[in-house]
Design a protein around this motif. Structure first.
Motif, short mmCIF file in Angstrom:
data_model
loop_
_atom_site.label_atom_id
_atom_site.label_comp_id
_atom_site.label_asym_id
_atom_site.label_seq_id
_atom_site.Cartn_x
_atom_site.Cartn_y
_atom_site.Cartn_z
N HIS A 265 33.39 67.68 -49.91
CA HIS A 265 33.20 67.92 -48.48
C HIS A 265 33.79 69.27 -48.11
CE1 HIS A 265 37.44 66.77 -48.32
NE2 HIS A 265 37.48 67.16 -47.04
N SER A 266 33.36 69.78 -46.96
CA SER A 266 33.87 71.06 -46.46
C SER A 266 34.04 70.98 -44.96
CB SER A 266 32.90 72.20 -46.79
OG SER A 266 32.73 72.33 -48.18
N CYS A 267 34.95 71.80 -44.44
CA CYS A 267 35.19 71.88 -43.00
C CYS A 267 35.41 73.33 -42.62
CB CYS A 267 36.42 71.07 -42.60
SG CYS A 267 36.26 69.30 -42.87
N ALA A 268 35.10 73.67 -41.38
CA ALA A 268 35.28 75.04 -40.91
C ALA A 268 35.71 75.02 -39.46
CB ALA A 268 33.99 75.82 -41.05
N ILE A 269 36.47 76.04 -39.09
CA ILE A 269 36.84 76.25 -37.70
C ILE A 269 35.74 77.09 -37.07
CG2 ILE A 269 38.53 77.23 -36.11
CD1 ILE A 269 40.63 76.84 -38.31
N THR A 270 35.22 76.64 -35.94
CA THR A 270 34.14 77.36 -35.27
C THR A 270 34.70 78.46 -34.39
OG1 THR A 270 34.10 75.96 -33.31
CG2 THR A 270 32.78 75.24 -35.20
N ALA A 271 33.82 79.26 -33.82
CA ALA A 271 34.22 80.37 -32.95
C ALA A 271 34.97 79.88 -31.72
CB ALA A 271 33.00 81.18 -32.54
N VAL A 272 34.74 78.63 -31.30
CA VAL A 272 35.46 78.08 -30.14
C VAL A 272 36.66 77.25 -30.57
CG1 VAL A 272 33.45 78.15 -28.62
CG2 VAL A 272 33.90 76.10 -29.98
N ARG A 273 37.07 77.39 -31.83
CA ARG A 273 38.26 76.77 -32.42
C ARG A 273 38.19 75.25 -32.46
NH1 ARG A 273 43.31 80.41 -30.63
NH2 ARG A 273 44.36 78.89 -31.93
N ALA A 274 36.97 74.74 -32.61
CA ALA A 274 36.75 73.32 -32.91
C ALA A 274 36.59 73.23 -34.43
CB ALA A 274 35.50 72.82 -32.21
N VAL A 275 36.47 72.02 -34.96
CA VAL A 275 36.28 71.85 -36.39
C VAL A 275 34.97 71.11 -36.63
CG1 VAL A 275 37.17 70.74 -38.49
CG2 VAL A 275 38.74 71.82 -36.89
N LYS A 276 34.19 71.61 -37.59
CA LYS A 276 32.97 70.94 -38.04
C LYS A 276 33.12 70.67 -39.53
CE LYS A 276 29.68 72.30 -34.62
NZ LYS A 276 28.30 71.95 -34.39
#
Length: 100
Positions: free
Chosen positions: A45-56
């Protein structure tokens, strides 16, 4: 069937492939990654911080490592509810942690 999750680019292309296939899948709801480019990869699995500082997160979710409140694996990036103003994300074999 178990899947393997591989990430290429900047959260723009996500490849989820069965062991016998390597067909890429575009993450339809992928958001731009934050300026710090924070992306974490666990075993499947992978996760990333979005430009609005949420996590996907996307990929295997057998142990709840996507943080979505269920155990459903996902080929597309899913927003982790209840997290905001995230500054860092880290993933291990079957877990993920975020720093707010």
């Amino acid at each position: 069937m178990r899947t393997r999750t591989l990430m290429t680019g900047v959260l723009a292309t996500v490849m989820v492939a069965a062991v016998a296939s390597a067909a890429p899948v575009r993450a339809a709801d992928a958001a731009p990654v934050a300026a710090n480019g924070s992306v974490a990869a666990g075993l499947n699995h992978s996760c990333a911080i979005t430009a609005v500082r949420a996590v996907k997160c996307w990929g295997d979710n057998m142990f709840g490592q996507l943080g979505t409140g269920d155990f459903d694996s996902s080929a597309t990036a899913r927003t982790v509810a209840g997290l905001g103003d995230v500054t860092r994300v880290q993933a291990g074999r079957d877990h993920t942690c975020a720093l707010t």
